[in-house]
Design a protein around this motif. Sequence first.
Motif, PDB file in Angstrom:
ATOM      1  N   GLY A  79      12.318  -3.771   0.729  1.00 12.04           N
ATOM      2  CA  GLY A  79      11.238  -4.552   0.140  1.00 12.04           C
ATOM      3  C   GLY A  79       9.925  -3.818   0.029  1.00 12.04           C
ATOM      4  O   GLY A  79       9.039  -4.239  -0.735  1.00 12.04           O
ATOM      5  N   LEU A  80       9.743  -2.722   0.774  1.00 11.92           N
ATOM      6  CA  LEU A  80       8.529  -1.907   0.667  1.00 11.92           C
ATOM      7  C   LEU A  80       8.707  -0.962  -0.512  1.00 11.92           C
ATOM      8  O   LEU A  80       9.622  -0.132  -0.519  1.00 11.92           O
ATOM      9  CB  LEU A  80       8.283  -1.125   1.956  1.00 11.92           C
ATOM     10  CG  LEU A  80       7.025  -0.237   1.972  1.00 11.92           C
ATOM     11  CD1 LEU A  80       5.768  -1.099   2.089  1.00 11.92           C
ATOM     12  CD2 LEU A  80       7.094   0.778   3.111  1.00 11.92           C
ATOM     13  N   LEU A  81       7.843  -1.088  -1.521  1.00  9.41           N
ATOM     14  CA  LEU A  81       8.002  -0.353  -2.768  1.00  9.41           C
ATOM     15  C   LEU A  81       6.775   0.501  -3.054  1.00  9.41           C
ATOM     16  O   LEU A  81       5.636   0.082  -2.802  1.00  9.41           O
ATOM     17  CB  LEU A  81       8.209  -1.323  -3.934  1.00  9.41           C
ATOM     18  CG  LEU A  81       9.361  -2.333  -3.791  1.00  9.41           C
ATOM     19  CD1 LEU A  81       9.337  -3.327  -4.934  1.00  9.41           C
ATOM     20  CD2 LEU A  81      10.705  -1.609  -3.727  1.00  9.41           C
ATOM     21  N   VAL A  82       7.010   1.687  -3.581  1.00 10.50           N
ATOM     22  CA  VAL A  82       5.937   2.582  -4.007  1.00 10.50           C
ATOM     23  C   VAL A  82       5.888   2.585  -5.534  1.00 10.50           C
ATOM     24  O   VAL A  82       6.919   2.726  -6.192  1.00 10.50           O
ATOM     25  CB  VAL A  82       6.159   4.004  -3.477  1.00 10.50           C
ATOM     26  CG1 VAL A  82       5.067   4.947  -3.998  1.00 10.50           C
ATOM     27  CG2 VAL A  82       6.184   4.019  -1.954  1.00 10.50           C
ATOM     28  N   LEU A  83       4.684   2.405  -6.077  1.00 16.31           N
ATOM     29  CA  LEU A  83       4.497   2.377  -7.532  1.00 16.31           C
ATOM     30  C   LEU A  83       3.742   3.621  -7.978  1.00 16.31           C
ATOM     31  O   LEU A  83       2.705   3.969  -7.405  1.00 16.31           O
ATOM     32  CB  LEU A  83       3.710   1.142  -7.961  1.00 16.31           C
ATOM     33  CG  LEU A  83       4.415  -0.215  -7.927  1.00 16.31           C
ATOM     34  CD1 LEU A  83       4.589  -0.715  -6.501  1.00 16.31           C
ATOM     35  CD2 LEU A  83       3.645  -1.232  -8.746  1.00 16.31           C
ATOM     36  N   ASP A  84       4.267   4.297  -8.983  1.00 16.07           N
ATOM     37  CA  ASP A  84       3.562   5.396  -9.642  1.00 16.07           C
ATOM     38  C   ASP A  84       2.811   4.810 -10.836  1.00 16.07           C
ATOM     39  O   ASP A  84       3.428   4.246 -11.750  1.00 16.07           O
ATOM     40  CB  ASP A  84       4.552   6.464 -10.117  1.00 16.07           C
ATOM     41  CG  ASP A  84       5.322   7.085  -8.968  1.00 16.07           C
ATOM     42  OD1 ASP A  84       4.714   7.306  -7.910  1.00 16.07           O
ATOM     43  OD2 ASP A  84       6.536   7.329  -9.130  1.00 16.07           O
ATOM     44  N   LEU A  85       1.479   4.947 -10.812  1.00 18.34           N
ATOM     45  CA  LEU A  85       0.632   4.351 -11.838  1.00 18.34           C
ATOM     46  C   LEU A  85       0.057   5.434 -12.743  1.00 18.34           C
ATOM     47  O   LEU A  85      -0.730   6.278 -12.286  1.00 18.34           O
ATOM     48  CB  LEU A  85      -0.517   3.573 -11.184  1.00 18.34           C
ATOM     49  CG  LEU A  85      -0.127   2.501 -10.169  1.00 18.34           C
ATOM     50  CD1 LEU A  85      -1.388   1.876  -9.566  1.00 18.34           C
ATOM     51  CD2 LEU A  85       0.742   1.430 -10.815  1.00 18.34           C
TER      52      LEU A  85
END
Length: 463
Positions: A13-19
């Motif tokens: 559930g812990l997610l990393v987003l590349d923006l």
Amino acid sequence: MPELAVRPTEIPGLLVLDLPLHGDDRGWFKENWQRTKMTALGLPDFGPVQHSVAFNAAAGVTRGFHAEPWDKLVSLASGRVFGAWVDLRAGDGFGRVVSVELGPDTAVFVPRGVANSYQTLEHGTVYSYLVNEHWSREATAEYTYLNLADESVAVAWPIPLAEATISAADAAHPRLADVRPMEPLRTVIVGANGQLGRALQALLPGAELLDLPAFDCSDVATVDAYLWRGVGTIVNAAAYTAVDVAETPEGRRACWAANVTGVANLCRVAAAHRATLVHISSDYVFDGTAELHTEDEGFSPLGVYGQTKAAGDALVGQLARHYLVRTSWVIGDGRNFVRTMADLAARGVRPTVVDDQFGRLTFTTDLAAGIVHLSGSGAPFGTYNLTNSGPVQTWCDIARDVFELTGRSREDVGATSTEDYNAGKASAPRPRHSTLDLTKLAGAGFEPPPAAARLAEYLTRRA
């Protein structure tokens, strides 16, 4: 330029987003929260209700670990930080750690119960938080904390904690061995004392139980007075099911109150608290002209009860997070057709039973098991048919099975038409065909056992 991406981590559930940062000589622009694009890539549609901004003037400011009772999306407007997260939810993942360096081009989605901590690496760092609960001082009592220096987690802080700026409260947090894990979201069973409600209790022993007379879901004040905060799943097993009485003026009002007004109230609180609503529907939403009913068949109810169930289904269908479980001919711990036939057999009675209504029995043990499977397996939200499997039968067929299984002759049960059976009676119209297609349910990983096997077990237990 990198594309928008959502990446999983070792903490579920812990997610990393590349923006992506769109820049020129004037600076840069980014889409910090873009619901359609991000949810399509796997970010939960977490429904943020508050946006907060925090500023740290100097490098080395270190805060955490705080596990909060809500979800949040954390990103940076300026600066860089070292972020560390520890799973403090009860379960096998308790104590698992993940660390990531964040800049304006990176964000992290932190689910409820995962503790977060951040150490600024540059002066003038600005954090942006999107959260799906309104912060209050009272809510901090629900936090779970971990000490930044915990030896078992052993985070490799870029700036040693001895040189960092840490609040006295954060420095006093407990070690992992003394941490109180954050419990999962609660489950509530509405209509807990009915046939299905009792079967659900056996499979959901920690659920909170609501039923009449203390809890009337058609009463707005009663529903609003309940503490819905922290509820993750509402299973609505309550319904007005007196099909014939529903055709009377008094019964009609009671039926609409329970099956429509009550459902509307539960939909409202489920939407407000982002809870999943599991609602039990009925074959009576159809007129029974089709011999096999699929989930996408349009409503065509014949009587008041069916009309109210169809109206309730329409309300539930507007929720993003819902399982609408359509069933028929329910048999459980209480008054029902099988018990009535078994009692008649024991008393030597030779009943006459209709032989032109077709369907399958549904035993509450399997109905409850299917509900728990759908809500706990991550099955796609939506409508599912759920009955026992096996050949299609009439009520007369089932009555004869009951008589045979209890030692009586099948010939002791006579057959009649619905029209003749109801002659001179105030009876509600009933669908001729109630058989539900179970293909979608099987695709979700649940295949209920044959009704015949469950009928034999049911009568054996009752003997």
